[in-house]
Design a protein around this motif. Structure first.
Motif, PDB file in Angstrom:
ATOM      1  N   TYR A   1       1.005  -1.161   0.032  1.00  0.00           N
ATOM      2  CA  TYR A   1       0.020  -0.014  -0.010  1.00  0.00           C
ATOM      3  C   TYR A   1       0.858   1.224   0.102  1.00  0.00           C
ATOM      4  O   TYR A   1       0.603   2.249  -0.683  1.00  0.00           O
TER       5      TYR A   1
ATOM      6  N   GLN B   1       2.616   1.910  -3.191  1.00  0.00           N
ATOM      7  CA  GLN B   1       1.576   2.387  -4.205  1.00  0.00           C
ATOM      8  C   GLN B   1       1.205   3.862  -3.802  1.00  0.00           C
ATOM      9  O   GLN B   1       1.462   4.741  -4.689  1.00  0.00           O
TER      10      GLN B   1
ATOM     11  N   ARG C   1       2.620   7.026  -6.508  1.00  0.00           N
ATOM     12  CA  ARG C   1       1.748   8.052  -7.148  1.00  0.00           C
ATOM     13  C   ARG C   1       1.612   9.651  -6.811  1.00  0.00           C
ATOM     14  O   ARG C   1       1.695  10.134  -7.617  1.00  0.00           O
TER      15      ARG C   1
ATOM     16  N   ALA D   1      -9.279   4.886  -7.796  1.00  0.00           N
ATOM     17  CA  ALA D   1      -8.286   3.985  -8.140  1.00  0.00           C
ATOM     18  C   ALA D   1      -8.333   2.455  -7.054  1.00  0.00           C
ATOM     19  O   ALA D   1      -9.153   2.549  -6.039  1.00  0.00           O
ATOM     20  N   THR D   2      -7.990   1.436  -7.553  1.00  0.00           N
ATOM     21  CA  THR D   2      -8.047   0.264  -6.758  1.00  0.00           C
ATOM     22  C   THR D   2      -7.076   0.317  -5.773  1.00  0.00           C
ATOM     23  O   THR D   2      -5.706   0.286  -5.826  1.00  0.00           O
ATOM     24  N   ILE D   3      -7.532   0.178  -4.412  1.00  0.00           N
ATOM     25  CA  ILE D   3      -6.483   0.286  -3.127  1.00  0.00           C
ATOM     26  C   ILE D   3      -7.146  -0.458  -2.202  1.00  0.00           C
ATOM     27  O   ILE D   3      -8.088  -0.682  -2.188  1.00  0.00           O
ATOM     28  N   ASP D   4      -5.990  -0.764  -1.344  1.00  0.00           N
ATOM     29  CA  ASP D   4      -6.610  -1.585  -0.018  1.00  0.00           C
ATOM     30  C   ASP D   4      -7.571  -0.541   0.830  1.00  0.00           C
ATOM     31  O   ASP D   4      -6.687   0.426   1.343  1.00  0.00           O
TER      32      ASP D   4
ATOM     33  N   GLY E   1      -4.940   7.842  -9.216  1.00  0.00           N
ATOM     34  CA  GLY E   1      -3.776   7.409  -9.819  1.00  0.00           C
ATOM     35  C   GLY E   1      -4.431   6.177 -10.856  1.00  0.00           C
ATOM     36  O   GLY E   1      -3.472   5.422 -11.498  1.00  0.00           O
TER      37      GLY E   1
END
Lengths: 202, 202
Positions: free
Chosen positions: A191, A194, A198, B150-153, B202
DNA sequence: GTCTATAGTCTGATAGAC
DNA sequence: GTCTATCAGACTATAGAC
């Protein structure tokens, strides 16, 4: 032959046991909340025997703080101006997160000291720490100016790295309460990489 | 007529003074490190008089913790699934940062409780807090799946919001030591908005 | 070097006068 | 309701036997 540099093996072992126990107790309860009884019991010594190795509660605490400062800033120092900008910052994040994982008690000791107003560590904050941060902030500003990373506030970037990585040590109990048992660090590592990638390439 | 709901003005004022003083002292030293002497002096009362209003040190602390929990999660609760995804998350960040700015003592009280292993607040962490976080994590996951962010945890997203915003209250002394005097919140607000906007788009 | 014993202080809490 | 006086226990630290 009684200088601190010339200790017997037993002395070294007991001294180390006291410091390890002190780290346990001080990092949880802070200086005021910790007691010598707790530390002595955790170290497997009697209280007077503990005070044979350290003259006071304060001296145990200050020894721990000093050892902590010695290594606390190493990950930031290791950030090289001539390296790849994004890689250097991500490397710093990774090293700092590894410190939270491998030395959570040290992180909590530091947090406790700061929460209490940094009565014993303030000189290092306004001196060594501030100088190093300003130095690295200038490096980051240079990277931004050269177009190697996005334009961001370098001081708050450093604060955000501290906050995000130390959170997993200092608030570990809360993280585990929410996520349940299991190692949160693999997901945290992914995480944070990422997030900063970004931010820096935005 | 002696029920807690029917207090005189003097009683209300003294009770409030004790809780305010207790917040000062407990947030700095934690439960174990704080003393009734400190709290009584800060409240302008004698120690026995303080204990006329609260039966014990523990009861002062628990009253503070309970009042804290009551409002601590409000900013997260206010995140609406039907709103604009990025705007909802940025709004949460903003509200949380405002809480750090306006209620730093409450943030530090919470931090101290967690650092000490959350002995008194653990049930709320594994209950109310965990449920709310899982609920909002599902909302965030839905936003990701719908392509609105965006795809994130989602869990680590929430952790990162806590870490980044509470840092400015809990480590305020360190922030000021590095930046020097002055209000760090305007720059922090801008930085965090930039950070989360880039992360989410992002 | 490590122990028991204890001095002296601080801390949470209570008693009782006003 | 607020105070002075005070208790019992915990606390840091020291003394002195072994």
């Amino acid at each position: 032959m009684n200088k601190p540099e010339a200790r017997t093996r037993i002395q070294e072992r007991n001294r180390a046991a006291i410091l390890d126990a002190g780290l346990d107790v001080f990092s949880q309860f802070g200086f005021r909340g910790a007691t010598l009884d707790q530390i002595a019991e955790a170290a497997g010594l009697s209280k007077p025997n503990l005070l044979y190795y350290f003259p006071s509660k304060e001296s145990v605490y200050e020894t721990l703080l000093q050892e902590l400062l010695h290594t606390w800033l190493d990950p930031l120092r290791a950030m090289r101006p001539e390296g790849d900008a994004v890689g250097e910052i991500l490397g710093y994040v990774r090293r700092k997160l590894e410190m939270s994982r491998d030395y959570p008690r040290e992180s909590r000791l530091f947090a406790n000291e700061i929460l209490q107003g940094a009565p014993r560590i303030m000189p290092a904050l306004t001196g060594e720490l501030r100088d190093l941060v300003n130095d690295k902030a200038a490096v980051i500003r240079g990277w931004s100016a050269a177009g190697r990373i996005a334009t961001i506030d370098p001081h708050h970037l450093i604060f955000s790295i501290w906050a995000l990585t130390q959170h997993y040590a200092d608030f570990d109990v809360q993280v585990q309460a929410v996520l349940g048992p299991g190692d949160p660090y693999p997901a945290a590592t992914a995480y944070l990489e990422q997030l900063f990638r970004r931010l820096l390439t935005g």
